[in-house]
Every structure is written in C-alpha cells, then in structure tokens.
Scaffold this active site. Structure first.
Site, PDB file in Angstrom:
ATOM      1  N   HIS A  76       0.820  -1.213   0.000  1.00 24.56           N
ATOM      2  CA  HIS A  76       0.000   0.000   0.000  1.00 24.56           C
ATOM      3  C   HIS A  76       0.853   1.261   0.000  1.00 24.56           C
ATOM      4  CE1 HIS A  76      -3.977  -1.962   1.533  1.00 24.56           C
ATOM      5  NE2 HIS A  76      -3.505  -2.518   0.430  1.00 24.56           N
ATOM      6  N   GLU A  78       0.656   4.050   1.737  1.00 23.74           N
ATOM      7  CA  GLU A  78       1.051   4.543   3.056  1.00 23.74           C
ATOM      8  C   GLU A  78       2.255   3.774   3.592  1.00 23.74           C
ATOM      9  OE1 GLU A  78      -3.537   4.197   3.035  1.00 23.74           O
ATOM     10  OE2 GLU A  78      -1.837   3.225   2.092  1.00 23.74           O
ATOM     11  N   CYS A 101      -6.190   1.549   5.200  1.00 19.30           N
ATOM     12  CA  CYS A 101      -6.827   0.314   5.667  1.00 19.30           C
ATOM     13  C   CYS A 101      -6.383   0.066   7.111  1.00 19.30           C
ATOM     14  CB  CYS A 101      -6.429  -0.858   4.769  1.00 19.30           C
ATOM     15  SG  CYS A 101      -4.704  -1.373   4.952  1.00 19.30           S
ATOM     16  N   CYS A 104      -2.525  -0.587   7.414  1.00 19.77           N
ATOM     17  CA  CYS A 104      -1.742   0.640   7.276  1.00 19.77           C
ATOM     18  C   CYS A 104      -1.946   1.545   8.490  1.00 19.77           C
ATOM     19  CB  CYS A 104      -2.114   1.373   5.991  1.00 19.77           C
ATOM     20  SG  CYS A 104      -1.495   0.548   4.508  1.00 19.77           S
TER      21      CYS A 104
END
Length: 161
Positions: A76, A78, A101, A104
C-alpha cells in the site's frame, strides 16, 4: 504597494499535499485503484512519498494487478511512504488519496504519525477510525478531489506563456 501583484488564490496546505498525493498515485501499477501518499514533517516539509505497487525489483508486467489476485503482491501507498522514510516520524502528518486500511493504520500509529488527511474513504474505514481514535491520531477527510478543484488553475498554467 509598488511592484507587487496580488497572487492568484493558492491551495491550502492540506489541498496542496492532497494534490501532490494525487500526482504521486499516477506511478501506481495497480489496475484498479491508484493510491498516492506522502509524509510531511511538522515544518510542512515533504520527507517521503509512496504509491501502491509491487515491492522493489518485482517485474511490473509479470504479476497480477487485479483483485483478488493482486493482494499477496501489492504494498500500500502509506506503507511504501513510511518504509521509504529514513527519519523519525513522530509528529509527522500523512496525506493520502484514500483513507488507510486497518493494517496501514497500525503501521501509521506505530511509526508515530499524528495526523492523517485523505480525500476518499476506503471500505474498512470504521476499523481504521477506531484504531486512530484509540491512538490519538487526528484525521481529516477532504472529500473534493484537489485535481478537480484546481483543474481550471492547472489549465491556465498550460496556456500561459
């Protein structure tokens, strides 16, 4: 005042960083959801960027980039931004095109990031919101896409001499 022209309206810092996150998302290889993120220190200096994609060294055209087959391979935005940063992130802020999410969110909390601003909600927002509230991470949703809001301004740049 002499020798002064009032500047055009400028985006707020939040809008500016979300606009940059939108541009960063263009690097994503994800076939469905391109996400960009950046980490900013308390002095509003960009210290790291990231987008969702495969780990470094993985061939972009050799792995699945569609649901559900992409999940084991994608990192992801992040997480990429946090991993790429080489300094202490306490009191830093994260700007992202999509709300983090829950995985993260845990990484954000562990890294010491205290503020998260995003432009769209991810499907598991309620879990992320609960994690952020428990950890004291402030969050802000700015629903209008910065690219949409500033497209007339961006268009004017392409027509200027």
């Amino acid at each position: 005042m002499e020798n002064y022209i009032k500047s055009r309206s400028r985006p707020s810092w939040d809008e500016y960083f979300l606009l940059l996150a939108s541009v960063i998302s263009l690097r994503s290889i994800d076939g469905e959801t391109q996400v960009g993120a950046l980490v900013v220190d308390k002095h509003k200096r960009i210290i790291s960027t990231g987008y969702n994609g495969f780990p470094p060294g993985f061939p972009d055209d050799d792995l699945p980039n569609l649901r559900p087959h992409k999940y084991p391979f994608m990192v992801h935005a992040e997480t990429n931004a946090i991993i790429s940063c080489r300094q202490n992130l306490e009191e830093a802020s994260l700007f992202c095109t999509l709300s983090p999410c829950e995985n993260c969110a845990k990484i954000i909390i562990t890294a010491g990031i205290k503020n998260v601003t995003f432009s769209a909600y991810y499907e598991s927002w309620s879990v992320t919101e609960d994690l952020f509230l428990r950890a004291g991470v402030k969050f802000k949703h700015i629903p209008v896409s910065p690219l949409t809001k500033f497209s007339p301004w961006l268009d004017s740049l392409s027509h200027s001499k």
